[in-house]
Structures are given as C-alpha cells and as structure tokens.
Design a protein around this motif. Structure first.
Motif, PDB file in Angstrom:
ATOM      1  N   GLY B  97       0.828  -1.391  -0.032  1.00  0.00           N
ATOM      2  CA  GLY B  97       0.136  -0.001  -0.052  1.00  0.00           C
ATOM      3  C   GLY B  97       0.753   1.185  -0.107  1.00  0.00           C
ATOM      4  O   GLY B  97       1.799   1.538  -0.781  1.00  0.00           O
ATOM      5  N   THR B  98       0.536   2.279   0.932  1.00  0.00           N
ATOM      6  CA  THR B  98       1.311   3.616   0.725  1.00  0.00           C
ATOM      7  C   THR B  98       2.611   3.394   1.458  1.00  0.00           C
ATOM      8  O   THR B  98       3.401   4.174   1.559  1.00  0.00           O
ATOM      9  N   GLY B  99       2.896   2.203   1.984  1.00  0.00           N
ATOM     10  CA  GLY B  99       4.383   1.853   2.740  1.00  0.00           C
ATOM     11  C   GLY B  99       5.115   1.500   1.422  1.00  0.00           C
ATOM     12  O   GLY B  99       6.363   1.320   1.989  1.00  0.00           O
ATOM     13  N   GLY B 100       4.646   1.197   0.506  1.00  0.00           N
ATOM     14  CA  GLY B 100       5.830   0.908  -0.612  1.00  0.00           C
ATOM     15  C   GLY B 100       5.739  -0.812  -0.775  1.00  0.00           C
ATOM     16  O   GLY B 100       5.096  -1.319  -0.140  1.00  0.00           O
ATOM     17  N   PHE B 101       6.426  -0.981  -1.734  1.00  0.00           N
ATOM     18  CA  PHE B 101       6.371  -2.584  -2.443  1.00  0.00           C
ATOM     19  C   PHE B 101       7.860  -3.206  -2.388  1.00  0.00           C
ATOM     20  O   PHE B 101       7.881  -4.095  -3.054  1.00  0.00           O
ATOM     21  N   LYS B 102       8.907  -2.664  -1.495  1.00  0.00           N
ATOM     22  CA  LYS B 102      10.162  -3.182  -1.518  1.00  0.00           C
ATOM     23  C   LYS B 102       9.896  -4.405  -0.494  1.00  0.00           C
ATOM     24  O   LYS B 102       9.380  -4.475   0.594  1.00  0.00           O
ATOM     25  N   THR B 103      10.188  -5.638  -0.977  1.00  0.00           N
ATOM     26  CA  THR B 103      10.166  -7.135  -0.259  1.00  0.00           C
ATOM     27  C   THR B 103      11.408  -7.320   0.188  1.00  0.00           C
ATOM     28  O   THR B 103      12.450  -7.113  -0.515  1.00  0.00           O
ATOM     29  N   ILE B 104      11.320  -7.569   1.649  1.00  0.00           N
ATOM     30  CA  ILE B 104      12.659  -7.803   2.245  1.00  0.00           C
ATOM     31  C   ILE B 104      12.595  -9.381   2.623  1.00  0.00           C
ATOM     32  O   ILE B 104      11.362  -9.936   3.088  1.00  0.00           O
ATOM     33  N   PHE B 105      13.822 -10.124   2.285  1.00  0.00           N
ATOM     34  CA  PHE B 105      13.787 -11.409   2.447  1.00  0.00           C
ATOM     35  C   PHE B 105      14.488 -12.068   3.796  1.00  0.00           C
ATOM     36  O   PHE B 105      15.459 -11.184   4.020  1.00  0.00           O
ATOM     37  N   GLY B 106      14.125 -12.887   4.336  1.00  0.00           N
ATOM     38  CA  GLY B 106      15.167 -13.518   5.402  1.00  0.00           C
ATOM     39  C   GLY B 106      16.034 -14.195   4.636  1.00  0.00           C
ATOM     40  O   GLY B 106      16.149 -14.428   3.501  1.00  0.00           O
ATOM     41  N   ALA B 107      17.354 -14.709   5.481  1.00  0.00           N
ATOM     42  CA  ALA B 107      18.386 -15.430   5.013  1.00  0.00           C
ATOM     43  C   ALA B 107      18.199 -16.843   4.425  1.00  0.00           C
ATOM     44  O   ALA B 107      18.838 -17.483   3.717  1.00  0.00           O
ATOM     45  N   GLY B 108      16.978 -17.396   4.672  1.00  0.00           N
ATOM     46  CA  GLY B 108      16.412 -18.509   4.307  1.00  0.00           C
ATOM     47  C   GLY B 108      16.836 -19.872   5.097  1.00  0.00           C
ATOM     48  O   GLY B 108      17.666 -19.857   5.918  1.00  0.00           O
ATOM     49  N   THR B 109      15.940 -20.891   4.984  1.00  0.00           N
ATOM     50  CA  THR B 109      16.173 -22.014   5.674  1.00  0.00           C
ATOM     51  C   THR B 109      16.112 -23.348   4.878  1.00  0.00           C
ATOM     52  O   THR B 109      15.058 -23.196   3.670  1.00  0.00           O
ATOM     53  N   ARG B 110      17.154 -23.931   4.698  1.00  0.00           N
ATOM     54  CA  ARG B 110      17.157 -25.072   3.691  1.00  0.00           C
ATOM     55  C   ARG B 110      16.710 -26.371   4.527  1.00  0.00           C
ATOM     56  O   ARG B 110      16.884 -26.880   5.709  1.00  0.00           O
ATOM     57  N   LEU B 111      16.002 -26.870   3.737  1.00  0.00           N
ATOM     58  CA  LEU B 111      15.123 -28.126   4.286  1.00  0.00           C
ATOM     59  C   LEU B 111      15.681 -29.602   3.782  1.00  0.00           C
ATOM     60  O   LEU B 111      15.379 -29.347   2.386  1.00  0.00           O
ATOM     61  N   PHE B 112      15.826 -30.228   4.576  1.00  0.00           N
ATOM     62  CA  PHE B 112      16.524 -31.493   4.164  1.00  0.00           C
ATOM     63  C   PHE B 112      15.270 -32.483   4.436  1.00  0.00           C
ATOM     64  O   PHE B 112      14.974 -32.618   5.656  1.00  0.00           O
TER      65      PHE B 112
END
Lengths: 115, 115
Positions: B97-112
């Motif tokens: 919305g008015t906060g903008g559209f920049k998506t921030i990602f986490g570092a990730g989790t690799r699933l085995f």
C-alpha cells in the motif's frame, strides 16, 4: 504469460570490466525489481521501478551500479569496474499493480563470477 | 523499517514427519508476509502469502502458515514431509500500500528430507 526472462544466465568477467544484465518482465507487469543473492543468503533488495521511474534504490548499492528501464518494459543492470565482491546471483522480479500486486514473479537469475 | 529473521539455516526431517520452519518479522506498519520456495537451479516461487485477511493461510503443496501478531511470527508448517519438499525456503515481508512495495527477505532455511 511467458514468465520473467533474464539474460545471460551466466557471466564470467575479469575484475575491472563492466557488465550489463537484461531483464524482461511479464508483459503486463509495471513494477520491476532487482535483487542480489549470495550463497547461503536470501535475496537482497537493490532497486525497483514502477514503469520507467526508479522509485527506490538500496543504500547498499554503490555508484558503480546503475539500473534503467527506459520504456517501462525491459530493464538493464550495469556494474562498472567489477570487483570480486560483486560475484553473486542477480535476480529480477516483476509484479502488477492490480489485484495480487504484492506477489513477485522471479526470473532464474544471472550468475556473475568476477575473477 | 521491515525485517525478517528465520530461525535455523538448516532443518532436517524424516519423510512423513512434521515440517516447521520459523519466521519472525518486524514491521512499522501492518505487513504483508510471504513464504517463497527455491528449488535447486530454479527461480523463487511464491508458496503462500498473508495480506491481512485470515490469519491461517494455506498455500501450495500442503503448506500453511499462521500469522500471530502478538508473537510477530509467521511460521511455515506442513503435516507430512515429502522428499520433493527438499528446497530452500524464504520468509519475506513488505509493507504494501502506501508503505511501498520493497520486499525484504530472510536469510533462508534449507529443508532436508530424509528417507
């Protein structure tokens, strides 16, 4: 819907050289994003466009990086005077401004290796 | 400012066991929250999203996530792991919305997933 296309898939260059990557978003999407991903990390935001306007640029992005989207369609990301630390996967994503506008569609990325 | 923390860079489960991948977020405005999945040599694809409707969100491939505002969490679960679930999973936040559209990602989790 042909998806987000990125070229080249791989780029090997020598330190100090300039490189340019291209991204073709999904045709009806007017938002386009560039991210960088290094091994073991999540995508790191670089910049985004709405149509041809570059609305936000990460403070982490040095002056050696420049992105353009001249006609609001495809985009290019140029890195000047590459450094070994620039080696990463460069991801492009696009989204619409209609319903579901927060969903990002990613390309397969361009893997840059700086020797 | 928005941020995401994924607890555990690697998670290993047996086939048929419960999958639980943890994500905590920080946001100054009501956030949109996402889980993306990245299979080897493929681009990121959306698994599910929370956009202020139902707090329990169902996604593709039997995954679901629950938004808990009091805990600022958005953990991803699947009752029974399948070998094909082995991938890297990223939690992400965007103000929208008015906060903008920049998506921030986490570092990730690799699933085995073990047979």
């Amino acid at each position: 819907d042909t998806g987000v296309s990125q070229n080249p898939r791989h780029k090997i260059t020598k330190r100090g050289q300039n490189v340019t990557f291209r991204c073709d978003p999904i045709s009806e999407h007017n938002r386009l994003y560039w991210y960088r991903q290094t091994l073991g990390q999540g995508p790191e935001f670089l910049t985004y466009f709405q149509n041809e306007a570059q609305l936000e640029k990460s403070r982490l992005l040095s002056d050696r990086f420049s992105a353009e989207r001249p006609k609001g369609s495809f985009s290019t990301l140029e890195i000047q005077r590459t450094e070994q630390g620039d080696s990463a996967m460069y991801l492009c994503a696009s989204s619409s401004t209609g319903a579901n506008n927060e969903k990002l569609f990613f390309g397969s990325g361009t893997q840059l290796s700086v020797l | 400012a928005q941020s995401v923390t994924q607890l555990g860079s690697h998670v290993s489960v047996s086939e048929g066991a419960l999958v639980l991948l943890r994500c905590n977020y920080s946001s100054s405005v009501p956030p949109y929250l996402f889980w993306y999945v990245q299979y080897p040599n493929q681009g990121l694809q959306l698994l599910l999203k929370y956009t202020s409707a139902a707090t329990l969100v169902k996604g593709i491939n039997g995954f679901e996530a629950e938004f808990k505002k009091s805990e600022t969490s958005f953990h991803l679960t699947k009752p029974s792991a399948h070998m094909s679930d082995a991938a890297e999973y990223f939690c992400a936040v965007t103000p929208g919305g008015t906060g903008g559209f920049k998506t921030i990602f986490g570092a990730g989790t690799r699933l085995f997933v073990k047979a």
